[in-house]
Design a protein around this motif. Structure first.
Motif, PDB file in Angstrom:
ATOM      1  N   ALA A 240       0.833  -1.212   0.000  1.00  0.00           N
ATOM      2  CA  ALA A 240       0.000   0.000   0.000  1.00  0.00           C
ATOM      3  C   ALA A 240       0.863   1.255   0.000  1.00  0.00           C
ATOM      4  CB  ALA A 240      -0.932  -0.007   1.202  1.00  0.00           C
ATOM      5  N   ALA A 241       1.993   1.228   0.715  1.00  0.00           N
ATOM      6  CA  ALA A 241       2.893   2.379   0.702  1.00  0.00           C
ATOM      7  C   ALA A 241       3.533   2.556  -0.677  1.00  0.00           C
ATOM      8  CB  ALA A 241       3.965   2.204   1.780  1.00  0.00           C
ATOM      9  N   THR A 242       3.930   1.455  -1.292  1.00  0.00           N
ATOM     10  CA  THR A 242       4.492   1.522  -2.648  1.00  0.00           C
ATOM     11  C   THR A 242       3.474   2.091  -3.627  1.00  0.00           C
ATOM     12  OG1 THR A 242       5.942  -0.362  -2.240  1.00  0.00           O
ATOM     13  CG2 THR A 242       5.424   0.117  -4.529  1.00  0.00           C
ATOM     14  N   LEU A 243       2.254   1.616  -3.558  1.00  0.00           N
ATOM     15  CA  LEU A 243       1.212   2.096  -4.467  1.00  0.00           C
ATOM     16  C   LEU A 243       0.915   3.573  -4.224  1.00  0.00           C
ATOM     17  CD1 LEU A 243      -1.145  -1.008  -4.316  1.00  0.00           C
ATOM     18  CD2 LEU A 243       0.112  -0.208  -6.322  1.00  0.00           C
ATOM     19  N   ARG A 273       7.327   4.386   9.481  1.00  0.00           N
ATOM     20  CA  ARG A 273       7.800   3.402   8.491  1.00  0.00           C
ATOM     21  C   ARG A 273       7.107   3.606   7.153  1.00  0.00           C
ATOM     22  NH1 ARG A 273       7.644  -0.354  12.998  1.00  0.00           N
ATOM     23  NH2 ARG A 273       5.658  -1.195  12.286  1.00  0.00           N
ATOM     24  N   ALA A 274       5.786   3.794   7.183  1.00  0.00           N
ATOM     25  CA  ALA A 274       5.044   3.990   5.934  1.00  0.00           C
ATOM     26  C   ALA A 274       5.507   5.251   5.220  1.00  0.00           C
ATOM     27  CB  ALA A 274       3.545   4.050   6.224  1.00  0.00           C
ATOM     28  N   CYS A 302      -2.516  11.767   3.660  1.00  0.00           N
ATOM     29  CA  CYS A 302      -2.653  11.060   4.943  1.00  0.00           C
ATOM     30  C   CYS A 302      -2.419   9.559   4.829  1.00  0.00           C
ATOM     31  CB  CYS A 302      -4.037  11.311   5.530  1.00  0.00           C
ATOM     32  SG  CYS A 302      -4.374  13.047   5.871  1.00  0.00           S
ATOM     33  N   ALA A 303      -1.897   9.122   3.696  1.00  0.00           N
ATOM     34  CA  ALA A 303      -1.685   7.685   3.523  1.00  0.00           C
ATOM     35  C   ALA A 303      -0.805   7.073   4.618  1.00  0.00           C
ATOM     36  CB  ALA A 303      -1.107   7.399   2.140  1.00  0.00           C
ATOM     37  N   ASP A 368      -9.861   0.825   1.765  1.00  0.00           N
ATOM     38  CA  ASP A 368     -10.622   2.043   1.507  1.00  0.00           C
ATOM     39  C   ASP A 368      -9.697   3.160   1.028  1.00  0.00           C
ATOM     40  OD1 ASP A 368     -13.051   3.481   1.484  1.00  0.00           O
ATOM     41  OD2 ASP A 368     -12.631   4.336   3.453  1.00  0.00           O
ATOM     42  N   LEU A 369      -8.508   3.248   1.605  1.00  0.00           N
ATOM     43  CA  LEU A 369      -7.520   4.226   1.154  1.00  0.00           C
ATOM     44  C   LEU A 369      -7.171   4.005  -0.317  1.00  0.00           C
ATOM     45  CD1 LEU A 369      -5.295   6.410   2.096  1.00  0.00           C
ATOM     46  CD2 LEU A 369      -3.769   4.425   2.147  1.00  0.00           C
TER      47      LEU A 369
END
Length: 522
Positions: A240-243, A273-274, A302-303, A368-369
């Motif tokens: 999710a962080a990469t995306l 970390r994210a 806000c990811a 949802d994010l």
């Protein structure tokens, strides 16, 4: 890729090699990674032959035998089960009682656990019994280890456990299969358990007093599933962080939202970390950069705060899951050194239940994010000049092609279903079994819910892989200067996913990408 998928998702090289070689069951702690390795058959199980371990197992069995000879009153050995604990069973018939326990619990319903889930359940039960508090025989441990080693997988219906008194009904299918009853899957074929036992050169087990209770009256199903859910959630957090980084680049967003100084001021470790992962992929957050907005929308800005909740939940839930995995969680316990029978309630799955309810909520929030990020990418009001629905068609073909319009609808549906499943299973405790089990954990339902939420979230992530591949390619057409750390990801996306120019049915690609996401290959 500039950094590992997630600080949670991988093992260092030495630990990974150790897990890949062999997992030894000797009563010492196992990790989530060890169970997951056994579940995917990248590790082999071995039951310890260490004299001290074998002696501890034998002492518990011998003490229980002496109690029987002295007509000792032990729950589930010389009494009935559950609310029937006041019913006396003659010692002469104590060997018949285990058969009745797994027989009348043969009422499971729903889908069968898949192969990986079943292996995780077997591993979790073997780990608990190897603690040496269950008064089982070495022969029982050897039979369980042989099932894992030879991939003899009991057909276990997923539904029927309230998570206290343990996973009685689903684990009855393990107990019965060890005794050559019911069905298993072996060498890709569903067959009678007795047939599979013969194929691996083993005899059906005759359970001793208390052994069916030791197998069934514990938390192995919810815990085995929780181990698998944790690993998949850890992988998803990193992806999710990469995306997010890819989506920021695709909409020509602002990298300074992930500046280290920002996250030092609110230092939740998972959030840091994210943010670090996003920052490393986007390059120097302090470099001046044109962007159409001073602040990007929340789904980008806000990811780290959303993904960070999942990252931090992974930290504490690992402790809870591994504590349960390495516990004696049946009832009663038989202390072999002090020679005491301890009647309690360690079959109660409250910690797994709460961990899984929390984890599934954090995973659904990340789904949802990603759903909101994809909605931003396809909408010309928000995507800073990209084509509608990220269609790659141009000229006369542009009016005919619809890009990711239907995929975005599908993502919305998958996300809604994931969010619906966040209702906490722990809130639905209900009195059962003549009000003996009058407060129960619902831990197995929580674990199954978490796996379903993960399945849906992985589908959303697969769609996002297609969307960022498309969005980055279209952005690069405008002369966008791609951050150098993103180049390996962009190259891999281009190699794995053909650009969508003319409309095509994307189901096969989505299914392939989901399988890769689930296997932590992104």
């Amino acid at each position: 890729m500039p950094e590992p998928m997630s600080e949670h998702a991988g093992l260092d090289a030495l630990e990974s090699a150790a897990v890949a070689a062999q997992v030894v069951f000797d009563g010492t702690p196992l990790t989530i990674e060890a169970v997951a390795a056994l579940a995917r058959r990248s590790a082999t199980p071995a039951l310890s032959d260490a004299p001290a371990f074998r002696a501890r197992i034998t002492r518990g069995m011998a003490f229980l035998d002496r109690l029987l000879q002295e007509d000792g009153r032990v729950y589930g050995v010389t009494t009935g089960y559950g609310d029937s604990c006041e019913t006396t069973v003659p010692v002469a018939r104590a060997y018949e009682l285990p058969v009745h326990l797994y027989t009348f619990h043969g009422c499971g319903m729903g889908r069968l656990l898949d192969a990986g889930e079943t292996r995780a359940v077997l591993a979790a039960r073997l780990a608990s019994l190897c603690q040496g508090y269950s008064a089982v025989s070495p022969a029982l441990l050897e039979q369980l280890a042989a099932f894992l080693a030879h991939d003899v997988l009991p057909c276990i219906p997923a539904e029927g456990s309230v998570g206290a008194s343990g996973d009685l009904t689903p684990l009855s299918y393990v107990a019965a299969a060890l005794c050559g009853e019911r069905e298993v899957v072996h060498q890709g074929r569903r067959q009678p358990a007795a047939e599979a036992l013969a194929a691996i050169g083993r005899e059906p087990l005759r359970l001793r007093p208390k052994e069916a209770l030791a197998i069934m009256n514990g938390t192995a199903v919810m815990t085995g599933l929780a181990c698998l859910a944790w690993q998949r959630a850890a992988s998803l957090a990193g992806l999710a962080a990469t995306l997010t980084a890819a989506a920021v680049a695709a909409v020509d967003g602002n990298p300074y939202h992930y500046d280290a100084a920002l996250f030092d001021a609110k230092p939740h470790p998972g959030q840091q970390r994210a943010a670090r992962r996003i920052r490393m992929l986007l390059g120097d957050s302090r470099a001046p950069r044109h962007a159409s907005r001073l602040q990007d929308r929340y789904s980008l800005r806000c990811a780290p705060h959303v993904i960070g909740v999942l990252e931090d939940a992974l930290d504490w839930s690992r402790r809870w899951i591994e504590t349960e995995l390495n516990s004696a969680n049946d009832n009663p316990l038989v202390e072999p050194d002090e020679e005491r029978v301890l009647h309690g309630g360690h079959f109660y799955g409250g910690h797994i239940a709460f961990a899984m309810d929390a984890l599934k909520t954090a995973v659904a929030s990340v789904a949802d994010l990603m759903d909101r990020q994809l909605a931003t990418l396809v909408d010309t009001r928000y995507n800073n000049g990209l084509p509608a629905n990220l269609s790659g068609a141009t000229g006369a073909d542009a009016a005919l092609n619809h890009g990711l319009k239907a995929v975005q609808i599908g993502v919305s549906a998958w996300t809604a279903e994931a969010l619906k499943h966040t209702m906490p299973a722990t809130a639905f405790s209900r009195s059962t079994e003549c009000h003996n089990q009058d407060k129960v954990s619902m831990g197995t339902i929580a674990s199954r819910d978490c796996l379903r939420v993960l399945e849906l979230a992985e589908q959303v992530a697969a769609a996002m892989l297609i969307a960022v591949r498309q969005g980055l390619a279209l952005r690069l057409r405008t002369g966008y200067a791609l951050p150098q750390p993103l180049r390996p990801l962009v190259d891999r996306l281009q190699e794995a996913i053909p650009l969508i120019v003319q409309d095509r049915a994307l189901e096969p690609e989505l299914r392939r990408l989901v399988a890769q996401v689930r296997a932590a290959q992104w």
